[in-house]
Design an enzyme around this catalytic site. Structure first.
Site, PDB file in Angstrom:
ATOM      1  N   ASN A   1       0.828  -1.217   0.000  1.00 54.85           N
ATOM      2  CA  ASN A   1       0.000   0.000   0.000  1.00 54.85           C
ATOM      3  C   ASN A   1       0.847   1.245   0.000  1.00 54.85           C
ATOM      4  O   ASN A   1       1.917   1.301   0.597  1.00 54.85           O
ATOM      5  CB  ASN A   1      -0.973  -0.022   1.195  1.00 54.85           C
ATOM      6  CG  ASN A   1      -0.449   0.767   2.380  1.00 54.85           C
ATOM      7  OD1 ASN A   1      -0.599   1.995   2.440  1.00 54.85           O
ATOM      8  ND2 ASN A   1       0.193   0.073   3.317  1.00 54.85           N
ATOM      9  N   ALA A   2       0.305   2.239  -0.727  1.00 58.69           N
ATOM     10  CA  ALA A   2       0.951   3.557  -0.781  1.00 58.69           C
ATOM     11  C   ALA A   2      -0.117   4.611  -0.523  1.00 58.69           C
ATOM     12  O   ALA A   2      -0.236   5.596  -1.252  1.00 58.69           O
ATOM     13  CB  ALA A   2       1.594   3.754  -2.150  1.00 58.69           C
TER      14      ALA A   2
ATOM     15  N   PHE B   1      -1.639   8.347   4.117  1.00 55.97           N
ATOM     16  CA  PHE B   1      -2.443   8.984   5.178  1.00 55.97           C
ATOM     17  C   PHE B   1      -3.667   9.718   4.628  1.00 55.97           C
ATOM     18  O   PHE B   1      -3.922  10.883   4.975  1.00 55.97           O
ATOM     19  CB  PHE B   1      -1.599   9.967   6.009  1.00 55.97           C
ATOM     20  CG  PHE B   1      -0.531   9.343   6.856  1.00 55.97           C
ATOM     21  CD1 PHE B   1      -0.577   8.005   7.231  1.00 55.97           C
ATOM     22  CD2 PHE B   1       0.554  10.103   7.313  1.00 55.97           C
ATOM     23  CE1 PHE B   1       0.411   7.446   8.027  1.00 55.97           C
ATOM     24  CE2 PHE B   1       1.544   9.561   8.107  1.00 55.97           C
ATOM     25  CZ  PHE B   1       1.471   8.227   8.455  1.00 55.97           C
TER      26      PHE B   1
ATOM     27  N   SER C   1       5.714   5.219   8.476  1.00 50.98           N
ATOM     28  CA  SER C   1       5.026   4.938   7.207  1.00 50.98           C
ATOM     29  C   SER C   1       5.977   5.298   6.061  1.00 50.98           C
ATOM     30  O   SER C   1       6.626   6.338   6.089  1.00 50.98           O
ATOM     31  CB  SER C   1       3.760   5.777   7.098  1.00 50.98           C
ATOM     32  OG  SER C   1       3.309   5.750   5.760  1.00 50.98           O
TER      33      SER C   1
ATOM     34  N   ASN D   1       4.957   6.093   3.163  1.00 52.83           N
ATOM     35  CA  ASN D   1       4.169   6.767   2.127  1.00 52.83           C
ATOM     36  C   ASN D   1       4.012   8.268   2.293  1.00 52.83           C
ATOM     37  O   ASN D   1       3.276   8.902   1.560  1.00 52.83           O
ATOM     38  CB  ASN D   1       2.786   6.106   2.049  1.00 52.83           C
ATOM     39  CG  ASN D   1       2.915   4.625   1.745  1.00 52.83           C
ATOM     40  OD1 ASN D   1       3.727   4.239   0.912  1.00 52.83           O
ATOM     41  ND2 ASN D   1       2.154   3.791   2.447  1.00 52.83           N
ATOM     42  N   THR D   2       4.695   8.828   3.262  1.00 53.16           N
ATOM     43  CA  THR D   2       4.751  10.285   3.407  1.00 53.16           C
ATOM     44  C   THR D   2       6.218  10.650   3.235  1.00 53.16           C
ATOM     45  O   THR D   2       7.063  10.137   3.972  1.00 53.16           O
ATOM     46  CB  THR D   2       4.234  10.704   4.807  1.00 53.16           C
ATOM     47  OG1 THR D   2       2.859  10.362   4.887  1.00 53.16           O
ATOM     48  CG2 THR D   2       4.405  12.190   5.053  1.00 53.16           C
TER      49      THR D   2
ATOM     50  N   LYS E   1       5.684   3.610  16.893  1.00 48.77           N
ATOM     51  CA  LYS E   1       5.603   2.523  15.911  1.00 48.77           C
ATOM     52  C   LYS E   1       6.801   2.624  14.969  1.00 48.77           C
ATOM     53  O   LYS E   1       7.019   3.667  14.348  1.00 48.77           O
ATOM     54  CB  LYS E   1       4.297   2.610  15.125  1.00 48.77           C
ATOM     55  CG  LYS E   1       4.118   1.439  14.147  1.00 48.77           C
ATOM     56  CD  LYS E   1       2.703   1.356  13.633  1.00 48.77           C
ATOM     57  CE  LYS E   1       2.534   0.191  12.682  1.00 48.77           C
ATOM     58  NZ  LYS E   1       1.157   0.105  12.161  1.00 48.77           N
TER      59      LYS E   1
ATOM     60  N   ASN F   1       5.787  -1.609  11.342  1.00 52.54           N
ATOM     61  CA  ASN F   1       5.037  -1.097  10.194  1.00 52.54           C
ATOM     62  C   ASN F   1       5.408  -1.940   8.960  1.00 52.54           C
ATOM     63  O   ASN F   1       6.072  -2.970   9.088  1.00 52.54           O
ATOM     64  CB  ASN F   1       5.392   0.385   9.992  1.00 52.54           C
ATOM     65  CG  ASN F   1       4.210   1.173   9.462  1.00 52.54           C
ATOM     66  OD1 ASN F   1       3.493   0.687   8.570  1.00 52.54           O
ATOM     67  ND2 ASN F   1       3.992   2.355   9.988  1.00 52.54           N
TER      68      ASN F   1
ATOM     69  N   GLY G   1       1.605  -8.358   5.485  1.00 55.66           N
ATOM     70  CA  GLY G   1       1.108  -9.713   5.292  1.00 55.66           C
ATOM     71  C   GLY G   1       2.213 -10.748   5.411  1.00 55.66           C
ATOM     72  O   GLY G   1       3.266 -10.499   5.998  1.00 55.66           O
TER      73      GLY G   1
ATOM     74  N   GLY H   1       2.524  -9.654   9.647  1.00 58.58           N
ATOM     75  CA  GLY H   1       2.492 -11.030   9.158  1.00 58.58           C
ATOM     76  C   GLY H   1       1.917 -12.031  10.142  1.00 58.58           C
ATOM     77  O   GLY H   1       2.157 -13.237  10.007  1.00 58.58           O
TER      78      GLY H   1
HETATM   79  C1  LIG Z   1      -3.825  -0.589   3.414  1.00 60.26           C
HETATM   80  C2  LIG Z   1      -2.978  -0.380   4.634  1.00 60.26           C
HETATM   81  C3  LIG Z   1      -2.977   0.849   5.262  1.00 60.26           C
HETATM   82  C4  LIG Z   1      -2.198   1.055   6.389  1.00 60.26           C
HETATM   83  N1  LIG Z   1      -2.234   2.272   7.011  1.00 60.26           N
HETATM   84  C5  LIG Z   1      -1.518   2.464   8.145  1.00 60.26           C
HETATM   85  C6  LIG Z   1      -1.601   3.686   8.831  1.00 60.26           C
HETATM   86  O1  LIG Z   1      -2.345   4.597   8.461  1.00 60.26           O
HETATM   87  N2  LIG Z   1      -0.845   3.828   9.946  1.00 60.26           N
HETATM   88  C7  LIG Z   1      -0.027   2.841  10.427  1.00 60.26           C
HETATM   89  O2  LIG Z   1       0.614   3.019  11.464  1.00 60.26           O
HETATM   90  N3  LIG Z   1       0.048   1.657   9.784  1.00 60.26           N
HETATM   91  C8  LIG Z   1      -0.676   1.452   8.674  1.00 60.26           C
HETATM   92  N4  LIG Z   1      -0.614   0.240   8.038  1.00 60.26           N
HETATM   93  C9  LIG Z   1       0.311  -0.812   8.550  1.00 60.26           C
HETATM   94  C10 LIG Z   1      -0.400  -1.786   9.488  1.00 60.26           C
HETATM   95  O3  LIG Z   1      -0.885  -1.144  10.628  1.00 60.26           O
HETATM   96  C11 LIG Z   1       0.558  -2.920   9.908  1.00 60.26           C
HETATM   97  O4  LIG Z   1       1.628  -2.364  10.634  1.00 60.26           O
HETATM   98  C12 LIG Z   1       1.108  -3.678   8.721  1.00 60.26           C
HETATM   99  O5  LIG Z   1       0.108  -3.890   7.746  1.00 60.26           O
HETATM  100  C13 LIG Z   1       1.680  -5.032   9.128  1.00 60.26           C
HETATM  101  O6  LIG Z   1       0.685  -5.851   9.672  1.00 60.26           O
HETATM  102  P1  LIG Z   1      -0.008  -7.049   8.825  1.00 60.26           P
HETATM  103  O7  LIG Z   1       1.091  -7.842   8.203  1.00 60.26           O
HETATM  104  O8  LIG Z   1      -0.823  -7.776   9.825  1.00 60.26           O
HETATM  105  O9  LIG Z   1      -0.849  -6.385   7.787  1.00 60.26           O
HETATM  106  C14 LIG Z   1      -1.381   0.014   6.902  1.00 60.26           C
HETATM  107  C15 LIG Z   1      -1.403  -1.242   6.264  1.00 60.26           C
HETATM  108  C16 LIG Z   1      -2.189  -1.447   5.152  1.00 60.26           C
HETATM  109  C17 LIG Z   1      -2.190  -2.800   4.493  1.00 60.26           C
END
Ligand SMILES: Cc1cc2nc3c(=O)[nH]c(=O)nc-3n(C[C@H](O)[C@H](O)[C@H](O)COP(=O)(O)O)c2cc1C
Length: 348
Positions: free
Chosen positions: A115-116, A119, A178, A180-181, A211, A240, A259, A288
């Site tokens: 994802n990109a 925010f 993140s 993406n910023t 985080k 993250n 994931g 994950g």
């Molecule tokens: C679509 C998407 C949007 C996300 N947005 C944020 C966010 O706004 N702030 C944040 O701290 N993490 C964000 N994350 C990261 C998740 O909180 C998490 O740290 C990351 O997906 C790893 O966990 P997972 O493997 O269970 O998905 C985002 C992840 C995804 C997939």
């Protein structure tokens, strides 16, 4: 059943799916009959999982990671999915659109997401109004705070963001990780993080978390965590998403990966952080985690709480119950009566 449904859901654009889910959770979940059905179907209660952490009561250790409910529109519905806590956000002080679409990609075979988003959110004031309507809530709510893309004074931007939520939310997570910023991850440096938490501590006594990303040299991450804790942070959320695109067979060239592809990298970073800070800070593992086995291994590594995001997408709404049931079984198999006995056993 979700495996079949998922074939249909995954034919649509991920953001369209997200809006459909949001609509349903917002409008249908609060209806009394639906509410009862969802709670019966997805919530799991077992005393061995219930714990008090930093003055908050968590009936189970599995939370929803940030990014799924960026605008805090679904908290009531998501609670019915059985989560022990929900991290809303990331919010930014001012509303922003996020990056151009498409900005979220599923890799179904690899059960991963890239994802990109950047925010995209309604801004602190509007989001706070929503939280205010339900707060205090039946499970802890964390507010994940991000930074506006164009804010030049990052510290001030975080500060104003935090101030909007000062009386709302049970704990705060500062997101400087993140991808993406632009330049956000550069804020993962010792001096900024120390200032950030000293500033936050001057405004609130509530628990504060940092985080972190899994991509920095671990020594640097540890220094940054140390600064956060000495500035007043109570804990670390690790991790993250990753920018290590070698983890996917055909990655996009933007954003961060979540994931299954993230699992090992996130686990390794968490392990190092735990070796350094277990007992000194409260640790939350994310990245994950898809099943009770992985969740339990992070708990034994030192996680008091765990979070999931991608697992919700690939495994469906029953994932939280499944993980909790599996953790409870694994605890009993190992002869423990309560989760607190298992936290950190592998690194003590
Ligand atoms: C679509 C998407 C949007 C996300 N947005 C944020 C966010 O706004 N702030 C944040 O701290 N993490 C964000 N994350 C990261 C998740 O909180 C998490 O740290 C990351 O997906 C790893 O966990 P997972 O493997 O269970 O998905 C985002 C992840 C995804 C997939």
């Amino acid at each position: 059943m979700y495996r079949y449904l998922r074939n249909v859901i995954f034919k649509l654009d991920p953001e369209v799916d997200h809006h459909i889910v949001e609509f349903c959770l917002k409008h249908f979940a609060p209806l009394p009959l639906v509410n009862d059905f969802l709670a019966n179907q997805f919530c799991y209660f077992d005393e061995c999982l219930s714990q008090e952490v930093l003055g908050m009561r968590f009936y189970n250790p599995v939370g929803l990671a940030a990014g799924f409910d960026k605008n805090a529109t679904m908290i009531e519905g998501l609670a019915l999915m059985g989560f022990g806590f929900i991290e809303a956000g990331s919010t930014t002080l001012y509303p922003q659109e996020g990056n151009p679409k498409p900005r979220i990609f599923r890799f179904v075979q690899e059960e991963s997401i890239q994802n990109a988003m950047g925010f995209n959110n309604d801004g602190a004031v509007k989001i706070a109004e929503r939280v205010k309507k339900i707060y205090p809530f039946q499970i802890p709510i964390a507010i994940n705070l991000g930074k506006n893309k164009t804010a030049e004074d990052a510290l001030k931007n975080y500060e104003e963001n935090l101030k909007v939520f000062k009386d709302l939310g049970d704990f705060y997570v500062f997101n400087v990780s993140s991808p993406n910023t632009p330049n956000l991850r550069d804020l993962q440096n010792e001096s900024f993080v120390k200032e950030l938490f000293s500033m936050a501590r001057s405004h609130t006594d509530k628990p504060l978390f940092l985080k972190v990303c899994p991509d920095n040299v671990i020594e640097q991450t540890l220094k940054v965590c140390e600064s956060a804790i000495s500035g007043g942070a109570n804990g670390i959320v690790a991790t993250n998403t990753t920018m290590d695109y070698s983890l996917l067979r055909s990655p996009k060239n933007i954003g961060g990966i979540s994931g299954r592809a993230l699992r090992n990298k996130s686990r390794e970073a968490f392990y190092e952080i735990s070796k350094a800070f277990f007992g000194k800070a409260t640790l939350v593992a994310v990245g994950g985690i898809f099943d009770g086995e992985e969740a339990y291994s992070r708990i034994k590594m030192g996680a008091t709480l765990v979070e999931v995001y991608s697992a919700m997408i690939f495994e469906g709404p029953s994932v939280c119950k499944k993980i909790n049931k599996e953790i409870a079984n694994l605890l009993r198999q190992d002869g423990y009566n309560h989760i607190s006995e298992a936290i950190g056993v592998d690194i003590r």
